[in-house]
Design an enzyme around this catalytic site. Structure first.
Site, PDB file in Angstrom:
ATOM      1  N   ARG A   1     -20.756  -8.031  12.142  1.00  0.00           N
ATOM      2  CA  ARG A   1     -20.006  -6.817  12.448  1.00  0.00           C
ATOM      3  C   ARG A   1     -20.735  -5.633  11.831  1.00  0.00           C
ATOM      4  O   ARG A   1     -21.861  -5.765  11.364  1.00  0.00           O
ATOM      5  CB  ARG A   1     -18.586  -6.929  11.887  1.00  0.00           C
ATOM      6  CG  ARG A   1     -17.791  -8.110  12.432  1.00  0.00           C
ATOM      7  CD  ARG A   1     -16.402  -8.132  11.843  1.00  0.00           C
ATOM      8  NE  ARG A   1     -16.438  -8.213  10.385  1.00  0.00           N
ATOM      9  CZ  ARG A   1     -15.379  -8.029   9.606  1.00  0.00           C
ATOM     10  NH1 ARG A   1     -14.209  -7.727  10.144  1.00  0.00           N
ATOM     11  NH2 ARG A   1     -15.496  -8.127   8.295  1.00  0.00           N
TER      12      ARG A   1
ATOM     13  N   GLY B   1     -17.993  -4.199   5.485  1.00  0.00           N
ATOM     14  CA  GLY B   1     -16.892  -5.129   5.320  1.00  0.00           C
ATOM     15  C   GLY B   1     -15.518  -4.528   5.578  1.00  0.00           C
ATOM     16  O   GLY B   1     -15.377  -3.442   6.148  1.00  0.00           O
TER      17      GLY B   1
ATOM     18  N   GLY C   1       6.132  -7.072   3.930  1.00  0.00           N
ATOM     19  CA  GLY C   1       5.283  -7.234   2.756  1.00  0.00           C
ATOM     20  C   GLY C   1       5.210  -5.957   1.938  1.00  0.00           C
ATOM     21  O   GLY C   1       4.858  -4.901   2.474  1.00  0.00           O
TER      22      GLY C   1
ATOM     23  N   GLY D   1       3.300  -5.496  -0.876  1.00  0.00           N
ATOM     24  CA  GLY D   1       2.139  -5.475  -1.744  1.00  0.00           C
ATOM     25  C   GLY D   1       1.417  -4.150  -1.581  1.00  0.00           C
ATOM     26  O   GLY D   1       1.953  -3.187  -1.021  1.00  0.00           O
TER      27      GLY D   1
ATOM     28  N   ASP E   1     -13.738 -11.437  -2.096  1.00  0.00           N
ATOM     29  CA  ASP E   1     -12.480 -12.012  -1.616  1.00  0.00           C
ATOM     30  C   ASP E   1     -12.583 -13.500  -1.313  1.00  0.00           C
ATOM     31  O   ASP E   1     -11.600 -14.234  -1.450  1.00  0.00           O
ATOM     32  CB  ASP E   1     -12.017 -11.290  -0.344  1.00  0.00           C
ATOM     33  CG  ASP E   1     -11.513  -9.888  -0.606  1.00  0.00           C
ATOM     34  OD1 ASP E   1     -11.630  -9.406  -1.746  1.00  0.00           O
ATOM     35  OD2 ASP E   1     -11.000  -9.259   0.348  1.00  0.00           O
TER      36      ASP E   1
ATOM     37  N   HIS F   1      -7.043  20.800 -21.851  1.00  0.00           N
ATOM     38  CA  HIS F   1      -5.664  21.214 -21.551  1.00  0.00           C
ATOM     39  C   HIS F   1      -5.690  22.416 -20.596  1.00  0.00           C
ATOM     40  O   HIS F   1      -6.513  23.314 -20.775  1.00  0.00           O
ATOM     41  CB  HIS F   1      -4.940  21.605 -22.842  1.00  0.00           C
ATOM     42  CG  HIS F   1      -3.561  22.153 -22.596  1.00  0.00           C
ATOM     43  ND1 HIS F   1      -2.488  21.345 -22.292  1.00  0.00           N
ATOM     44  CD2 HIS F   1      -3.106  23.438 -22.595  1.00  0.00           C
ATOM     45  CE1 HIS F   1      -1.424  22.099 -22.126  1.00  0.00           C
ATOM     46  NE2 HIS F   1      -1.758  23.381 -22.300  1.00  0.00           N
TER      47      HIS F   1
END
Length: 450
Positions: free
Chosen positions: A35, A39, A175, A177, A305, A436
């Site tokens: 592909r 990814g 789902g 998640g 993965d 700050h």
């Protein structure tokens, strides 16, 4: 037969980054991808969803414009331009990856490959390639609930919803998640009425409970309905819409929606690799590896993965770097137990290190303190006071975890990640000067609570 030092199957973040790092260290690499390179992260995950998140942020700003003295604003929302912009950004990054792979030590084969044995592969066109070291980096694929109606038109995965033609009037997300909540937040901003169904008792089960509960409340205030302990049983066609049937505490309920997003996690992409012929051990969670990402077969590795350890793009990248250092015998200081993660909802959530529940389960002595964004001057000036910072320290005061909800926490969490890597104490953090007014002052204020 072509021979290289390393063969990499898969050109996602783990694959292509590893190829580049290997080449920089003088190793020849052959990398396979059928592909577009990049990814899931680049093509159908991290990058395109962040494009959507930016559109959502702009829309939310317009809706709140009266708060900042900008009144009677009229606008139109062209969703086609949203898709066009997303595609343009993704295409530009893909072009960049392809350029990086144009290295004299890298051969980029734009085909899939399967194993012949542990150190040789065959491409789809029939060419055979061999190597000294093999790295599998094929990523993951979307899971699908095994329920009736899961393949009906209008039931989409996180890939397909990125190219949806119009904003659904009613969206049901199955789902809660990271993936499900990011899309729920985005499409809520886009104008959808969103319902999220989650089987677990809490959203974001891997996050600290304080963050999960507060994020659920924050999303609820925006009009997103989240139903926990919801067991989805069936999806049916309902005229020109979809009816999602689910059980809730003994009751039978349903949600009617134009579109259903199936966001129930991802599974290791091991199909078609022919792992059995090489004797590589794997399970339903992915390819089994040791701490160096090496499989049970010597000089064969799995990163990202596909090994199921941590399904994050940056985890894949650093696992790949660890592999190359292992191959070269180089000293490596990468801490793969310290991986920051973020959820790009509005407000954002981010975490690194141990959660409070993990400390309790491990019987670990710890202390935790909190600071609120509503006391942060920058957050108030931005009109985003919703949020919390929670730091966890061990008995010696060394920071071992941080959990945040609020504006730009995906960026702020990196400071704590760096400090955990250097075993910094809360006392040391409390004395480090922060500019700050900035959002990052929240971590210093939290450290001073100890």
């Amino acid at each position: 037969m072509m021979k290289s030092d390393i063969i990499i199957i898969g050109a996602g973040p783990g694959g292509y980054e590893t190829a580049i790092y290997a080449a920089r260290n003088g190793l020849s690499v052959t990398i396979f991808e059928n592909r577009k390179p990049g990814g899931t992260c680049l093509n159908e995950g991290c990058i395109p969803t962040k494009c959507f998140c930016r559109n959502a942020e702009i829309l939310d700003g317009i809706k709140d414009s009266a708060e900042y003295g900008v009144n009677d604003m009229a606008y139109t929302f062209d969703f086609g331009q949203v898709i066009e912009r997303k595609n343009r950004i993704v295409a530009g990054l893909i072009e960049g990856v392809e350029f990086l792979l144009k290295n004299k030590l890298i051969t980029f084969v734009k085909e899939a490959a399967s194993l012949i044995d542990a150190h040789s592969v065959r491409s789809v066109s029939g060419e055979i390639y061999s190597c000294d070291h093999l790295i599998i980096a094929t990523g993951s694929v979307s899971k699908n609930l095994p329920i009736p109606g899961n393949n009906l038109p209008g039931v989409l995965t996180s890939k397909e919803i990125l190219d949806i033609e119009k904003v659904p009037e009613n969206l049901c997300v199955i789902g809660a998640g990271v993936i499900g909540l990011e899309f729920a937040s985005v499409f809520n901003s886009f104008g959808s009425k969103v319902t999220v169904l989650e089987y677990a008792k809490e959203i974001l089960p891997n996050f600290d409970a304080d963050i999960s509960k507060r994020l659920k409340q924050a999303l609820g205030k925006k009009g997103i309905e989240i139903v926990n302990s919801a067991a989805v049983e069936e999806i049916r066609e309902n005229a020109d819409r979809l009816s999602v049937k689910y059980g809730y505490k003994g009751e039978n309920r349903e949600v009617v929606a134009d579109t259903v997003l199936m966001a129930v996690g991802r599974a290791a992409n091991v199909e078609s690799l022919n792992l059995d012929v090489a004797g590589i051990v794997y399970s339903s969670k992915g390819i089994v590896t040791d701490d160096n990402m090496e499989t049970n077969i010597s000089r064969v590795y799995a990163i990202g993965d596909v090994n199921g350890k941590c399904m994050l793009a940056h985890a894949a990248t650093f696992q790949g770097r660890k592999v190359i250092d292992h191959i070269l015998g180089k000293e490596n200081t990468i801490r793969l137990d310290i991986i920051p993660s973020a959820v790009f909802t509005r407000p954002e959530a981010a975490m690194v290190g141990c959660t409070e529940d993990e400390c309790k389960q491990q019987g670990r002595v710890y202390r935790s303190k909190k600071a609120m964004f509503r006391a942060n001057g920058k957050a108030l000036s931005m009109g985003e006071p919703e949020g919390i910072c929670k730091i966890i320290a061990d008995e010696d005061g060394v920071i071992i975890g941080c959990h945040m909800l609020g504006p730009h926490t995906a960026d702020i969490i990196q400071e704590i990640s760096a400090l955990i890597n250097r075993r910094t104490t809360v006392d040391e953090l409390s004395s480090m000067i922060h500019a700050h007014p900035t959002l990052s002052e929240i971590v210093q204020e939290c450290a001073r609570e100890f």
